[in-house]
Design a protein around this motif. Structure first.
Motif, PDB file in Angstrom:
ATOM      1  N   VAL A 217       0.840  -1.381  -0.081  1.00 12.94           N
ATOM      2  CA  VAL A 217      -0.030   0.004  -0.124  1.00 12.94           C
ATOM      3  C   VAL A 217       0.801   1.188   0.080  1.00 12.94           C
ATOM      4  O   VAL A 217       0.314   2.198  -0.273  1.00 12.94           O
ATOM      5  CB  VAL A 217      -1.030  -0.218   1.286  1.00 12.94           C
ATOM      6  N   ASP A 218       2.141   1.371   0.281  1.00 10.30           N
ATOM      7  CA  ASP A 218       2.923   2.300   0.280  1.00 10.30           C
ATOM      8  C   ASP A 218       4.349   1.812   0.290  1.00 10.30           C
ATOM      9  O   ASP A 218       4.711   0.769   0.532  1.00 10.30           O
ATOM     10  CB  ASP A 218       2.709   3.091   1.505  1.00 10.30           C
ATOM     11  N   SER A 219       5.385   2.605  -0.086  1.00  6.11           N
ATOM     12  CA  SER A 219       6.889   2.472  -0.279  1.00  6.11           C
ATOM     13  C   SER A 219       7.743   3.675   0.176  1.00  6.11           C
ATOM     14  O   SER A 219       7.061   4.762  -0.234  1.00  6.11           O
ATOM     15  CB  SER A 219       7.044   1.531  -1.466  1.00  6.11           C
ATOM     16  N   MET A 220       8.935   3.474   0.175  1.00  4.28           N
ATOM     17  CA  MET A 220       9.858   4.637   0.278  1.00  4.28           C
ATOM     18  C   MET A 220      11.114   4.184   0.404  1.00  4.28           C
ATOM     19  O   MET A 220      11.312   2.766   0.554  1.00  4.28           O
ATOM     20  CB  MET A 220       9.673   5.507   1.800  1.00  4.28           C
ATOM     21  N   ARG A 221      11.928   5.234   0.026  1.00  2.19           N
ATOM     22  CA  ARG A 221      13.457   4.496  -0.049  1.00  2.19           C
ATOM     23  C   ARG A 221      14.092   4.355   1.526  1.00  2.19           C
ATOM     24  O   ARG A 221      13.509   4.870   2.646  1.00  2.19           O
ATOM     25  CB  ARG A 221      14.377   5.782  -0.666  1.00  2.19           C
ATOM     26  N   ALA A 222      15.066   3.625   1.755  1.00  2.69           N
ATOM     27  CA  ALA A 222      15.940   3.236   3.096  1.00  2.69           C
ATOM     28  C   ALA A 222      17.228   3.407   2.657  1.00  2.69           C
ATOM     29  O   ALA A 222      17.905   3.543   1.481  1.00  2.69           O
ATOM     30  CB  ALA A 222      15.522   2.032   3.392  1.00  2.69           C
ATOM     31  N   ILE A 223      17.806   3.708   3.746  1.00  2.00           N
ATOM     32  CA  ILE A 223      19.548   3.498   3.683  1.00  2.00           C
ATOM     33  C   ILE A 223      19.680   2.419   4.646  1.00  2.00           C
ATOM     34  O   ILE A 223      19.343   2.476   5.800  1.00  2.00           O
ATOM     35  CB  ILE A 223      20.044   4.811   4.255  1.00  2.00           C
TER      36      ILE A 223
END
Length: 437
Positions: A217-223
């Motif tokens: 339902v959602d996503s985002m970048r990560a480090i």
């Protein structure tokens, strides 16, 4: 057939899990990340509540592999699996029909080949990519090279340089084996039919996805972790968040950053940066007077004492840490430096996962961004229902058009896995039944 050589060993050896006891105390840095049962494929299941579903599925898969009339039948026709598994299996079909069906000829090393070039190496390149015979590097060949590069984690510039030639010379079987390894990784994720919410961290893509009822339902970048301090493949329950958190400084940074600054600038540096020093890493550690320490010795040799930075906007943890208690000190957290998320290289942390939009993640988890009563005091905010977090490592991904896209292998895990499961010569991936478990 290669099933006995690859599929069954993975079923029997990788179906195990390394369960750690769930911890209620807050984990601390630094982390000593242990290997899982099969490093690079399997997961460490920290919480017993998560492991049984995967374990039961593995038991059923063993039974299918041993008893089914067609043990090479696609797993997702028999059992519920993660949608990533199904999409990768379809991608494998398409890969075999396109890139896997091309002539497997070797192109000698040499100068980069680009439009306008001619000669025997160009002729072999044309043959390798299934084009009509010829010795000239024309626009058709450039487009074919660009297409190959786009799929195989190479810069799609249409120039057949050393990296592109090396990838072509690996042959299609190598990349099919990579897909099979990634199918094994995907098989350890929750099935699409599993209800509830969970977080999927893909350390291979440096990406976070939020799932509800089997759908992203959602996503985002990560480090995520660097090659020296990789983020482990593990699953644990997120139980609470720490608002206005302390940052426990890794010992190597105490030695290389803080101690030299104190030597150069004196003790006021510590108070200006709001650092505390504690006697050790235990819950009942005592404060230490900075004036009592031999700072040149710490700069030269390090220390076992615990350094932490107080809550504040400069803190490396940002405004919030998302805690999934475990013995390995792994958690998700905010960060004040958002510029790093725009970079392509996001494999730079000490193992923990930095979140691009911590407020959005917190709102998804809590329905709001938790706020503490005092910005200088760390506070714990419990989740009413713990949320599973799965950390995997995918070096191949499905595409929207039904194909696949290979990625870089920042932790260098894939070559050893291929050698281990396919033998020193890599085996023959064309002999492996489609999408074996």
């Amino acid at each position: 057939m290669m099933i006995a050589r690859f599929a069954l060993p993975l079923l029997l050896a990788l179906g195990l899990s390394a369960q750690g006891a769930a911890q209620t105390r807050q984990p601390i840095e630094p982390v000593d990340i242990p290997p899982s049962v099969e490093q690079g494929v399997d997961m460490i299941y920290v919480d017993p509540e998560i492991a049984p579903e995967v374990g039961e599925r593995d038991a059923l898969l063993k039974d299918l592999a041993l008893k089914a009339d067609d043990p090479g039948a696609p797993v997702d026709l028999f059992l519920p699996v993660h949608p990533l598994y199904t999409d990768l299996r379809r991608g494998l079909v398409r890969y075999r029909m396109t890139w896997g069906a091309l002539p497997d000829v070797v192109i000698p090393e040499g100068p980069p080949l680009k439009p306008g070039a001619a000669g025997e190496r160009v002729a072999l390149l044309r043959e390798r990519l299934g084009l009509s015979p010829g010795t000239r590097y024309d626009a058709v060949l450039a487009n074919a090279v660009r297409d190959f590069q786009g799929v195989h984690a190479l810069k799609a510039d249409g120039v057949a340089g050393p990296g592109t030639i090396a990838a072509l010379n690996l042959g299609p079987d190598h990349f099919e084996r990579l897909l099979l390894v990634n199918l094994e990784r995907a098989r350890r994720l929750p099935a699409e039919s599993d209800a509830g919410r969970y977080i999927l961290v893909d350390a291979g893509a440096a990406q976070i996805s939020l799932y509800e009822n089997g759908k992203a339902v959602d996503s985002m970048r990560a480090i995520v972790g660097s090659a020296k301090t990789p983020t482990p493949m593990m699953a644990a329950l997120m139980r609470f968040a720490s608002v206005n958190p302390y940052w426990n400084v890794p010992p190597d940074l105490v030695k290389t950053l803080i101690a030299p600054k104190v030597v150069a600038n004196g003790l006021p540096y510590l108070e200006e940066r709001e650092y505390d020093i504690l006697s050790d890493w235990s819950d009942d550690a005592e404060p230490v007077d900075p004036a009592s320490l031999d700072w040149p010795a710490i700069a030269a040799e390090g220390t076992s004492m615990r350094f932490r930075r107080r809550p504040g906007p400069w803190n490396s943890m940002g405004r919030i840490k998302f805690m999934m208690p475990n013995d390995y000190g792994i958690y998700l957290h905010d960060t004040p430096d958002k510029s790093l998320f725009a970079a392509e290289d996001r494999w730079i942390s000490n193992g923990c996962v930095r979140v691009e939009d911590a407020e959005r993640l917190a709102t998804w988890l809590f329905g709001r961004m938790p706020e503490g009563s005092d910005p200088k005091v760390e506070e714990q905010v419990d989740l009413e229902d713990p949320v599973p977090v799965y950390i995997t490592y995918m070096t191949a991904a499905p595409t929207a058009d039904g194909g696949v896209l290979f990625r870089a292998d920042p932790y260098g895990r894939d070559p050893a896995l291929i050698a281990r499961y396919f033998g020193a010569d890599g085996g023959d991936a064309s002999d492996i039944a489609l999408a074996t478990p």
